[in-house]
Design a protein around this motif. Structure first.
Motif, short mmCIF file in Angstrom:
data_model
loop_
_atom_site.label_atom_id
_atom_site.label_comp_id
_atom_site.label_asym_id
_atom_site.label_seq_id
_atom_site.Cartn_x
_atom_site.Cartn_y
_atom_site.Cartn_z
N GLN A 191 -30.37 -54.17 -38.78
CA GLN A 191 -30.99 -55.48 -38.55
C GLN A 191 -32.03 -55.80 -39.62
N SER A 192 -32.82 -54.80 -40.00
CA SER A 192 -33.85 -55.01 -41.02
C SER A 192 -33.25 -55.40 -42.36
N VAL A 193 -32.17 -54.72 -42.73
CA VAL A 193 -31.51 -55.04 -44.00
C VAL A 193 -30.96 -56.46 -43.97
N LEU A 194 -30.34 -56.84 -42.86
CA LEU A 194 -29.79 -58.19 -42.75
C LEU A 194 -30.89 -59.24 -42.84
N GLN A 195 -31.99 -59.03 -42.10
CA GLN A 195 -33.09 -60.01 -42.15
C GLN A 195 -33.69 -60.09 -43.54
N GLY A 196 -33.84 -58.93 -44.20
CA GLY A 196 -34.34 -58.95 -45.58
C GLY A 196 -33.38 -59.64 -46.52
N ALA A 197 -32.08 -59.45 -46.29
CA ALA A 197 -31.08 -60.12 -47.13
C ALA A 197 -31.18 -61.63 -47.00
N PHE A 198 -31.44 -62.10 -45.77
CA PHE A 198 -31.60 -63.54 -45.57
C PHE A 198 -32.81 -64.07 -46.35
N VAL A 199 -33.90 -63.33 -46.34
CA VAL A 199 -35.09 -63.74 -47.08
C VAL A 199 -34.80 -63.81 -48.57
N LEU A 200 -34.13 -62.79 -49.10
CA LEU A 200 -33.79 -62.80 -50.51
C LEU A 200 -32.89 -63.99 -50.86
N ALA A 201 -31.95 -64.28 -49.98
CA ALA A 201 -31.05 -65.42 -50.23
C ALA A 201 -31.83 -66.73 -50.28
N LYS A 202 -32.88 -66.82 -49.46
CA LYS A 202 -33.70 -68.04 -49.47
C LYS A 202 -34.47 -68.18 -50.79
N THR A 203 -34.82 -67.06 -51.42
CA THR A 203 -35.57 -67.15 -52.67
C THR A 203 -34.71 -67.68 -53.81
N THR A 204 -33.41 -67.45 -53.73
CA THR A 204 -32.51 -67.89 -54.79
C THR A 204 -31.63 -69.06 -54.37
N ASN A 205 -31.65 -69.36 -53.06
CA ASN A 205 -30.75 -70.36 -52.49
C ASN A 205 -29.30 -70.04 -52.83
N ASP A 206 -28.97 -68.76 -52.74
CA ASP A 206 -27.66 -68.27 -53.13
C ASP A 206 -27.37 -67.01 -52.32
#
Length: 211
Positions: free
Chosen positions: A174-189
């Motif tokens: 769950q932590s990896v997934l939530q962190g992945a979402f945050v990273l995706a928001k930084t690049t919008n990709d």
């Protein structure tokens, strides 16, 4: 408020009796797109196609809607995960890796289409609304609890280091997934999120001696 949007919403008024569900769905859509603080009750009503009076008939406040929407998020996700094809695999490790592949397959399209409603909301509201924080915690924990039995079965079949627990590994997923979402928001990709989840899959395979 944009009068065109208001007019369109009034023409697409939610059917009688479905206003509560429409408001929860609107909260999911708008908060995932622009965050909890930036989403107003008026905007949620417009997206849902209901009046503000209908809103306050069902919810005493925006906070109350946030709590209900967090609970609704769990129920919305449950059948999607339970009915996924990998759940029919015999081997528990294959089911766990299949779950990760399933999450990977979801990382596509606009950011708001694959990011997590409760993860988005709790980042903003954890210190200002204990009710929302607790509702988001319950939703995130429900995901972990649902994943833990397959992890435990894989641990029993393959063995892992002694300090690893099923719920701990589920929380890591769950932590990896939530962190992945945050990273995706930084690049919008979603590409950066997909790379992160691929690293998660490699880690799980190594943990169970499959690499």
């Amino acid at each position: 408020m944009d009068t065109t949007q208001t007019s369109s919403a009034s023409k697409a008024r939610a059917p009688r009796g479905s206003a509560r569900a429409a408001l929860i769905a609107a909260a999911h859509a708008t908060v995932r797109k622009q965050g909890y603080a930036a989403t107003s009750v008026d905007e949620i009503c417009a997206v849902a196609g209901v009046t503000k009076g209908a809103f306050f008939h069902h919810f005493e406040s925006k906070e109350a809607l946030g709590v209900a929407a967090a609970e609704g998020w769990t129920e919305r996700a449950r059948p999607m995960f339970e009915l996924a094809p990998h759940n029919r695999l015999d081997d528990p490790l294959d089911r766990l890796l299949g779950h990760i592949d399933f999450r990977l397959s979801m990382l596509d399209g606009p950011t708001e289409d694959y990011t997590c409603f409760v993860g988005t909301m709790v980042q903003e509201a954890y210190a200002t609304s204990d009710r929302i924080r607790a509702a988001c915690e319950a939703s995130i924990n429900a995901y972990c609890q649902a994943l833990a039995p397959d992890i435990q079965a894989a641990m029993d079949a393959y063995g892992v280091p002694g300090d690893v627990t099923a719920i701990g590994l589920a929380q890591h997923v769950q932590s990896v997934l939530q962190g992945a979402f945050v990273l995706a928001k930084t690049t919008n990709d979603p590409a950066i999120a997909r790379g992160t989840v691929m690293h998660l899959k490699r880690y799980v395979r190594m943990l169970f001696g499959q690499i």
